[in-house]
Design a protein around this motif. Structure first.
Motif, PDB file in Angstrom:
ATOM      1  N   LEU A   1       3.195  -7.897 -12.825  1.00 35.04           N
ATOM      2  CA  LEU A   1       3.096  -6.824 -11.721  1.00 35.04           C
ATOM      3  C   LEU A   1       2.560  -7.367 -10.835  1.00 35.04           C
ATOM      4  CD1 LEU A   1       2.721  -3.704 -13.964  1.00 35.04           C
ATOM      5  CD2 LEU A   1       4.754  -4.474 -12.982  1.00 35.04           C
ATOM      6  N   THR A   2       1.830  -8.361 -10.624  1.00 38.03           N
ATOM      7  CA  THR A   2       0.951  -8.807  -9.500  1.00 38.03           C
ATOM      8  C   THR A   2       1.852  -9.819  -8.497  1.00 38.03           C
ATOM      9  OG1 THR A   2      -1.106  -8.831 -10.790  1.00 38.03           O
ATOM     10  CG2 THR A   2      -1.085 -10.189  -8.751  1.00 38.03           C
ATOM     11  N   ARG A   3       1.656  -9.211  -7.050  1.00 38.74           N
ATOM     12  CA  ARG A   3       2.529 -10.153  -6.214  1.00 38.74           C
ATOM     13  C   ARG A   3       1.376 -10.445  -5.283  1.00 38.74           C
ATOM     14  NH1 ARG A   3       7.762  -8.440  -2.886  1.00 38.74           N
ATOM     15  NH2 ARG A   3       7.700 -10.664  -1.647  1.00 38.74           N
ATOM     16  N   ARG A   4       1.466 -11.919  -4.894  1.00 45.00           N
ATOM     17  CA  ARG A   4       0.688 -12.557  -4.124  1.00 45.00           C
ATOM     18  C   ARG A   4       1.480 -13.239  -2.991  1.00 45.00           C
ATOM     19  NH1 ARG A   4      -1.184 -13.718  -9.199  1.00 45.00           N
ATOM     20  NH2 ARG A   4      -3.459 -13.005  -9.696  1.00 45.00           N
ATOM     21  N   GLY A   5       0.496 -13.425  -1.721  1.00 42.64           N
ATOM     22  CA  GLY A   5       1.294 -13.756  -0.706  1.00 42.64           C
ATOM     23  C   GLY A   5       0.940 -13.074   0.449  1.00 42.64           C
ATOM     24  N   ARG A   6       1.595 -13.286   1.408  1.00 43.67           N
ATOM     25  CA  ARG A   6       1.358 -12.558   3.105  1.00 43.67           C
ATOM     26  C   ARG A   6       2.299 -11.655   3.226  1.00 43.67           C
ATOM     27  NH1 ARG A   6      -2.295 -15.638   5.731  1.00 43.67           N
ATOM     28  NH2 ARG A   6      -2.680 -17.567   4.730  1.00 43.67           N
ATOM     29  N   THR A   7       1.951 -10.549   3.759  1.00 43.95           N
ATOM     30  CA  THR A   7       2.819  -9.413   4.289  1.00 43.95           C
ATOM     31  C   THR A   7       1.901  -8.795   5.402  1.00 43.95           C
ATOM     32  OG1 THR A   7       3.998  -7.483   3.728  1.00 43.95           O
ATOM     33  CG2 THR A   7       2.016  -7.798   2.437  1.00 43.95           C
ATOM     34  N   GLU A   8       2.408  -7.607   5.792  1.00 43.16           N
ATOM     35  CA  GLU A   8       1.605  -6.699   6.782  1.00 43.16           C
ATOM     36  C   GLU A   8       1.501  -5.401   6.674  1.00 43.16           C
ATOM     37  OE1 GLU A   8       3.177  -7.373  10.687  1.00 43.16           O
ATOM     38  OE2 GLU A   8       5.200  -6.718  10.104  1.00 43.16           O
ATOM     39  N   VAL A   9       0.772  -4.421   7.109  1.00 43.00           N
ATOM     40  CA  VAL A   9       0.985  -2.930   6.918  1.00 43.00           C
ATOM     41  C   VAL A   9       1.955  -2.662   7.835  1.00 43.00           C
ATOM     42  CG1 VAL A   9      -0.276  -0.844   7.794  1.00 43.00           C
ATOM     43  CG2 VAL A   9      -1.718  -3.035   6.607  1.00 43.00           C
ATOM     44  N   VAL A  10       2.947  -1.893   7.350  1.00 41.81           N
ATOM     45  CA  VAL A  10       4.229  -1.496   8.261  1.00 41.81           C
ATOM     46  C   VAL A  10       4.152   0.092   8.618  1.00 41.81           C
ATOM     47  CG1 VAL A  10       5.565  -3.355   7.359  1.00 41.81           C
ATOM     48  CG2 VAL A  10       5.663  -1.200   6.130  1.00 41.81           C
ATOM     49  N   ARG A  11       3.194   0.786   7.779  1.00 44.32           N
ATOM     50  CA  ARG A  11       3.017   2.013   8.290  1.00 44.32           C
ATOM     51  C   ARG A  11       1.964   2.869   7.447  1.00 44.32           C
ATOM     52  NH1 ARG A  11       6.403   6.979   5.614  1.00 44.32           N
ATOM     53  NH2 ARG A  11       6.856   5.649   3.906  1.00 44.32           N
ATOM     54  N   LYS A  12       1.515   3.812   8.037  1.00 42.70           N
ATOM     55  CA  LYS A  12       0.250   4.521   7.390  1.00 42.70           C
ATOM     56  C   LYS A  12       0.528   5.954   7.382  1.00 42.70           C
ATOM     57  CE  LYS A  12      -3.091   4.177  10.479  1.00 42.70           C
ATOM     58  NZ  LYS A  12      -4.396   3.871  11.076  1.00 42.70           N
ATOM     59  N   VAL A  13       0.118   6.564   5.985  1.00 44.66           N
ATOM     60  CA  VAL A  13       0.479   7.822   5.642  1.00 44.66           C
ATOM     61  C   VAL A  13      -0.868   8.682   5.037  1.00 44.66           C
ATOM     62  CG1 VAL A  13       1.881   9.381   4.380  1.00 44.66           C
ATOM     63  CG2 VAL A  13       2.798   7.338   5.601  1.00 44.66           C
ATOM     64  N   VAL A  14      -1.074   9.759   5.859  1.00 42.55           N
ATOM     65  CA  VAL A  14      -2.100  10.693   5.183  1.00 42.55           C
ATOM     66  C   VAL A  14      -1.386  11.576   4.536  1.00 42.55           C
ATOM     67  CG1 VAL A  14      -3.953  12.409   5.744  1.00 42.55           C
ATOM     68  CG2 VAL A  14      -3.614  10.434   7.439  1.00 42.55           C
ATOM     69  N   GLY A  15      -2.040  11.885   3.132  1.00 46.72           N
ATOM     70  CA  GLY A  15      -1.341  12.655   2.340  1.00 46.72           C
ATOM     71  C   GLY A  15       0.087  12.289   1.926  1.00 46.72           C
ATOM     72  N   PRO A  16       0.144  10.906   1.099  1.00 46.05           N
ATOM     73  CA  PRO A  16       1.323  10.408   0.764  1.00 46.05           C
ATOM     74  C   PRO A  16       1.979  11.164  -0.490  1.00 46.05           C
ATOM     75  CG  PRO A  16      -0.451   9.098   0.100  1.00 46.05           C
ATOM     76  CD  PRO A  16      -1.129  10.070   0.883  1.00 46.05           C
ATOM     77  N   SER A  17       3.373  11.123  -0.500  1.00 42.71           N
ATOM     78  CA  SER A  17       3.953  11.658  -1.687  1.00 42.71           C
ATOM     79  C   SER A  17       4.223  10.287  -2.479  1.00 42.71           C
ATOM     80  CB  SER A  17       5.281  12.302  -1.249  1.00 42.71           C
ATOM     81  OG  SER A  17       6.223  11.355  -0.623  1.00 42.71           O
ATOM     82  N   TRP A  18       4.474  10.501  -3.675  1.00 46.42           N
ATOM     83  CA  TRP A  18       4.682   9.361  -4.699  1.00 46.42           C
ATOM     84  C   TRP A  18       6.153   9.420  -5.474  1.00 46.42           C
ATOM     85  CZ3 TRP A  18       4.610   9.036 -10.128  1.00 46.42           C
ATOM     86  CH2 TRP A  18       4.774   7.610 -10.724  1.00 46.42           C
TER      87      TRP A  18
END
Length: 197
Positions: free
Chosen positions: A100-117
Motif C-alpha cells: 500500500l506504500t507509494r514512493r516518489g514525487r508528486t505535488e499538492v493539488v488541492r486543500k480541503v477543510v472538513g474533507p469527506s471520505w
C-alpha cells in the motif's frame, strides 16, 4: 538490621521518581538533537525521539513552491517553506504494508477543510462492510484537513484516532494529528512539491 516498611519504601520511591521527572525536561531539551556520529550521513541529525531532522538539498533541487518530504522509515513528515525560513517536523502514520506504500514525487493539488471520505475500490473490496461515504465530522478518517496529492486516492490528512500516529496504520495515506495538519494546511499551497521515501 533495619526492618522493612512498605509505606516508607514506597514514599522514598515516589520522592525519587518525582525528582527524576523534574530533571527530565532539562535533559530532554539539552539533548534533543545529537551531532552525527563519525562515518554517518552528515545531512541527517538524530534526535532522542528517533526523528531525523533533514536538510532539503539531497531531496529537492529547489524549494520553489515549498517542499514536503515524507520519510516512511522514520514515520515523519518534513516541511520547508519556499524561502527556507520555515521548517516543520511532524510525526505521521504510514501505510500498513509495502503493497500500500507509494514512493516518489508528486505535488499538492488541492486543500480541503472538513474533507469527506469514500473508500477506494480496493479498500471496499478488502472491507465490504465499510460505508460508501463518510461526511466531514468526528467519524471521518481524514480528520479535519486534507492535502490532496497528484496521485489518485493519496492524501496527507489528519485523523481523529490519535493511536494511529507513529505506526503503520493507513491504507496508503499519510496521517497527522489534527493539530499538525491544521498547521501544515496553513503553510502549504497547491503546487507544493512532495516526495515520499
Amino acid at each position: 538490621m533495619q526492618s522493612f516498611d512498605p509505606k516508607l519504601d514506597r514514599r522514598r520511591f515516589l520522592i525519587a521518581g518525582a525528582a527524576a521527572a523534574v530533571a527530565v525536561p532539562a535533559i530532554a531539551q539539552d539533548g534533543l538533537i545529537d551531532e552525527p556520529a563519525a562515518g554517518t550521513d552528515p545531512d541527517v541529525v538524530h534526535n532522542i525521539s528517533s526523528f531525523r531532522a533533514r536538510d532539503w538539498r539531497p531531496h529537492f533541487s529547489s524549494l520553489s513552491g515549498g517542499a514536503i518530504l515524507v520519510d516512511t522509515g522514520s514515520r515523519a513528515l518534513h516541511f520547508w517553506s519556499s524561502d527556507s525560513s520555515t521548517y516543520r517536523l511532524y510525526p505521521t502514520s504510514v501505510p500498513v504494508s509495502e503493497e500500500l506504500t507509494r514512493r516518489g514525487r508528486t505535488e499538492v493539488v488541492r486543500k480541503v477543510v472538513g474533507p469527506s471520505w469514500a473508500p477506494t475500490p480496493s479498500m471496499k473490496k478488502r472491507n465490504p462492510e465499510w460505508p460508501d461515504f463518510v461526511p466531514p465530522g468526528p467519524n471521518n478518517p481524514l480528520g479535519t484537513h486534507a492535502l490532496y496529492l497528484g496521485w489518485q486516492y493519496y492524501r496527507i490528512h489528519g485523523t481523529h484516532d490519535t493511536r494511529k500516529i507513529g505506526r503503520p496504520s493507513s491504507n496508503g495515506c499519510i496521517g497527522l494529528y489534527n493539530e499538525h495538519i491544521a498547521q501544515l494546511y496553513e503553510l502549504v499551497s497547491p503546487g507544493c512539491q512532495v516526495l515520499l521515501i
